[in-house]
Design a protein around this motif. Structure first.
Motif, PDB file in Angstrom:
ATOM      1  N   ASP A  20       0.471  87.161 111.733  1.00 58.93           N
ATOM      2  CA  ASP A  20       1.868  87.563 111.937  1.00 58.93           C
ATOM      3  C   ASP A  20       1.944  88.396 113.218  1.00 58.93           C
ATOM      4  OD1 ASP A  20       4.559  88.207 111.648  1.00 58.93           O
ATOM      5  OD2 ASP A  20       4.210  89.768 110.156  1.00 58.93           O
ATOM      6  N   LEU A  21       2.942  88.086 114.054  1.00 57.56           N
ATOM      7  CA  LEU A  21       3.255  88.952 115.197  1.00 57.56           C
ATOM      8  C   LEU A  21       4.511  89.721 114.795  1.00 57.56           C
ATOM      9  CD1 LEU A  21       2.692  86.429 118.173  1.00 57.56           C
ATOM     10  CD2 LEU A  21       1.031  87.901 117.000  1.00 57.56           C
ATOM     11  N   PRO A  22       4.350  90.870 114.095  1.00 56.34           N
ATOM     12  CA  PRO A  22       5.483  91.505 113.414  1.00 56.34           C
ATOM     13  C   PRO A  22       6.610  91.930 114.349  1.00 56.34           C
ATOM     14  CG  PRO A  22       3.526  92.905 113.310  1.00 56.34           C
ATOM     15  CD  PRO A  22       3.093  91.604 113.885  1.00 56.34           C
ATOM     16  N   ILE A  77       3.452  85.496 127.821  1.00 57.95           N
ATOM     17  CA  ILE A  77       3.087  85.234 126.426  1.00 57.95           C
ATOM     18  C   ILE A  77       1.593  85.479 126.246  1.00 57.95           C
ATOM     19  CG2 ILE A  77       2.880  83.466 124.622  1.00 57.95           C
ATOM     20  CD1 ILE A  77       5.488  82.289 125.629  1.00 57.95           C
ATOM     21  N   LEU A  78       1.265  86.299 125.233  1.00 59.77           N
ATOM     22  CA  LEU A  78      -0.140  86.505 124.875  1.00 59.77           C
ATOM     23  C   LEU A  78      -0.452  85.542 123.740  1.00 59.77           C
ATOM     24  CD1 LEU A  78      -2.732  88.107 125.330  1.00 59.77           C
ATOM     25  CD2 LEU A  78      -1.900  89.772 123.653  1.00 59.77           C
ATOM     26  N   PHE A  79      -1.190  84.478 124.061  1.00 59.72           N
ATOM     27  CA  PHE A  79      -1.446  83.406 123.098  1.00 59.72           C
ATOM     28  C   PHE A  79      -2.594  83.807 122.188  1.00 59.72           C
ATOM     29  CE2 PHE A  79      -3.045  79.227 121.716  1.00 59.72           C
ATOM     30  CZ  PHE A  79      -1.862  78.624 121.320  1.00 59.72           C
ATOM     31  N   ARG A  80      -2.340  83.814 120.882  1.00 57.31           N
ATOM     32  CA  ARG A  80      -3.374  84.150 119.880  1.00 57.31           C
ATOM     33  C   ARG A  80      -4.006  82.843 119.436  1.00 57.31           C
ATOM     34  NH1 ARG A  80      -4.521  89.571 120.157  1.00 57.31           N
ATOM     35  NH2 ARG A  80      -2.604  90.747 120.394  1.00 57.31           N
ATOM     36  N   ASP A  81      -5.198  82.571 119.918  1.00 60.19           N
ATOM     37  CA  ASP A  81      -5.830  81.256 119.774  1.00 60.19           C
ATOM     38  C   ASP A  81      -6.823  81.255 118.615  1.00 60.19           C
ATOM     39  OD1 ASP A  81      -6.750  78.719 120.198  1.00 60.19           O
ATOM     40  OD2 ASP A  81      -7.974  79.234 121.945  1.00 60.19           O
ATOM     41  N   ALA A 116       0.466  71.218 114.545  1.00 56.89           N
ATOM     42  CA  ALA A 116      -0.830  70.700 114.185  1.00 56.89           C
ATOM     43  C   ALA A 116      -1.724  71.746 113.517  1.00 56.89           C
ATOM     44  CB  ALA A 116      -1.542  70.196 115.441  1.00 56.89           C
ATOM     45  N   ARG A 117      -1.588  73.019 113.911  1.00 61.02           N
ATOM     46  CA  ARG A 117      -2.564  73.994 113.405  1.00 61.02           C
ATOM     47  C   ARG A 117      -2.350  74.328 111.937  1.00 61.02           C
ATOM     48  NH1 ARG A 117      -1.634  77.916 118.123  1.00 61.02           N
ATOM     49  NH2 ARG A 117      -0.081  76.346 118.624  1.00 61.02           N
ATOM     50  N   GLY A 118      -1.120  74.097 111.439  1.00 58.06           N
ATOM     51  CA  GLY A 118      -0.876  74.274 110.008  1.00 58.06           C
ATOM     52  C   GLY A 118      -1.603  73.244 109.168  1.00 58.06           C
ATOM     53  N   ILE A 164       2.443  76.598 104.944  1.00 60.34           N
ATOM     54  CA  ILE A 164       1.318  77.274 105.614  1.00 60.34           C
ATOM     55  C   ILE A 164       1.301  76.894 107.095  1.00 60.34           C
ATOM     56  CG2 ILE A 164      -1.204  77.426 105.799  1.00 60.34           C
ATOM     57  CD1 ILE A 164      -1.462  77.407 102.857  1.00 60.34           C
ATOM     58  N   ASP A 165       1.156  77.919 107.954  1.00 57.20           N
ATOM     59  CA  ASP A 165       0.967  77.679 109.386  1.00 57.20           C
ATOM     60  C   ASP A 165      -0.017  78.721 109.914  1.00 57.20           C
ATOM     61  OD1 ASP A 165       1.235  76.383 111.804  1.00 57.20           O
ATOM     62  OD2 ASP A 165       3.283  77.024 112.185  1.00 57.20           O
ATOM     63  N   ASP A 166      -0.476  78.514 111.143  1.00 55.65           N
ATOM     64  CA  ASP A 166      -1.465  79.463 111.675  1.00 55.65           C
ATOM     65  C   ASP A 166      -0.828  80.795 112.021  1.00 55.65           C
ATOM     66  OD1 ASP A 166      -0.119  78.320 113.925  1.00 55.65           O
ATOM     67  OD2 ASP A 166      -1.792  78.834 115.238  1.00 55.65           O
ATOM     68  N   LEU A 167       0.433  80.762 112.519  1.00 53.14           N
ATOM     69  CA  LEU A 167       0.993  81.977 113.096  1.00 53.14           C
ATOM     70  C   LEU A 167       2.506  81.979 112.968  1.00 53.14           C
ATOM     71  CD1 LEU A 167      -0.068  83.533 116.447  1.00 53.14           C
ATOM     72  CD2 LEU A 167       2.333  82.899 116.169  1.00 53.14           C
ATOM     73  N   ILE A 168       3.083  83.154 112.678  1.00 51.75           N
ATOM     74  CA  ILE A 168       4.537  83.304 112.725  1.00 51.75           C
ATOM     75  C   ILE A 168       4.886  84.284 113.843  1.00 51.75           C
ATOM     76  CG2 ILE A 168       4.481  84.999 110.813  1.00 51.75           C
ATOM     77  CD1 ILE A 168       7.389  83.966 110.158  1.00 51.75           C
ATOM     78  N   ALA A 169       5.779  83.820 114.728  1.00 50.78           N
ATOM     79  CA  ALA A 169       6.245  84.670 115.827  1.00 50.78           C
ATOM     80  C   ALA A 169       7.715  84.983 115.578  1.00 50.78           C
ATOM     81  CB  ALA A 169       6.001  83.961 117.155  1.00 50.78           C
ATOM     82  N   THR A 170       8.644  84.195 116.139  1.00 52.87           N
ATOM     83  CA  THR A 170      10.071  84.437 115.882  1.00 52.87           C
ATOM     84  C   THR A 170      10.502  83.889 114.518  1.00 52.87           C
ATOM     85  OG1 THR A 170      10.803  82.309 116.787  1.00 52.87           O
ATOM     86  CG2 THR A 170      10.546  84.148 118.346  1.00 52.87           C
ATOM     87  N   GLY A 171       9.704  83.018 113.947  1.00 55.46           N
ATOM     88  CA  GLY A 171      10.039  82.432 112.645  1.00 55.46           C
ATOM     89  C   GLY A 171      10.842  81.151 112.730  1.00 55.46           C
ATOM     90  N   GLY A 172      11.225  80.743 113.941  1.00 56.56           N
ATOM     91  CA  GLY A 172      12.073  79.554 114.083  1.00 56.56           C
ATOM     92  C   GLY A 172      11.437  78.287 113.515  1.00 56.56           C
ATOM     93  N   THR A 173      10.155  78.118 113.765  1.00 61.02           N
ATOM     94  CA  THR A 173       9.461  76.911 113.299  1.00 61.02           C
ATOM     95  C   THR A 173       9.389  76.890 111.769  1.00 61.02           C
ATOM     96  OG1 THR A 173       8.107  77.024 115.302  1.00 61.02           O
ATOM     97  CG2 THR A 173       7.338  75.576 113.540  1.00 61.02           C
ATOM     98  N   ALA A 174       9.008  78.009 111.179  1.00 58.77           N
ATOM     99  CA  ALA A 174       8.867  78.061 109.721  1.00 58.77           C
ATOM    100  C   ALA A 174      10.228  77.958 109.025  1.00 58.77           C
ATOM    101  CB  ALA A 174       8.146  79.343 109.318  1.00 58.77           C
TER     102      ALA A 174
END
Ligand code: AMP
Length: 178
Positions: free
Chosen positions: A152-154, A21-25, A60-62, A120-130
């Protein structure tokens, strides 16, 4: 600041929290005053254009970005919390992660029936959280048609999954290839 300048403020950490995993911090983005301010201003512009009546942030980041946007626009902020944090009876939803499951909780009194709530959140990856956030807000009575992210990690397809659920996705920055 330009989009490329904002992207350069996001730190990339390989193999965190798991190998591959490449973590976008965003720690480095919010640690840069002008970068944080520009990100919040751009998010607030889009939130305002969406006609949102309230902003929901995912812990938390949202909370960092969503809270700042809500305050800037004078809108209510709705916290979507990790389990066991709220001191009232909650609505909750369990959702799948890459490994295992997680849970989000809401105070059902935090939204009103039919209220237009923007996620609003910091990042969308698979979209499961949102997706889980949208479902939880809808169960609480909100109308959810839009979600806004810094990143976005498209390639991970999250935006498409949200669109299928009737939630339009916008993001300030995209990192293709991950
Ligand atoms: P997902 O549910 O797959 O869209 O993942 C989104 C949530 O996990 C967000 O709250 C992100 O903060 C976090 N996340 C997932 N992947 C990454 C990544 N590569 N870098 C940083 N945060 C991530």
């Amino acid at each position: 600041m330009t989009t490329d300048e904002l992207k350069a403020l996001v730190r990339a950490i390989p193999d965190f929290p798991a190998p591959g995993i490449l973590f976008r911090d965003i720690t480095t983005l919010i640690g840069h005053g002008a970068g944080f301010a520009a990100s919040v201003a751009l998010l607030a512009e889009r939130a305002s254009a969406s006609g949102a009546q309230a902003i929901a942030g995912i812990e938390a980041r949202g909370f960092i970005f969503g809270g700042a946007v809500a305050a800037r626009l004078g809108l209510p902020f709705v916290p979507l919390r990790k389990p066991g944090k709220l001191p009232v009876a909650v609505l909750s939803i369990e959702y799948a992660l890459e490994y295992g499951t997680d849970r989000l909780e809401i105070d059902p009194g935090a939204v009103t029936a039919g209220q237009q709530v923007l996620i609003i959140d910091d990042l969308i990856a698979t979209g499961g959280t949102a997706l889980a956030a949208g479902e939880l807000l809808r169960r609480a009575g909100a109308s959810v048609t839009q979600a806004l992210f810094v990143i976005d990690l498209p390639d991970l397809g999250g935006a498409g999954r949200l669109r299928t659920a009737g939630i339009a996705v916008e993001a300030l920055l995209a990192f293709p290839g991950h």
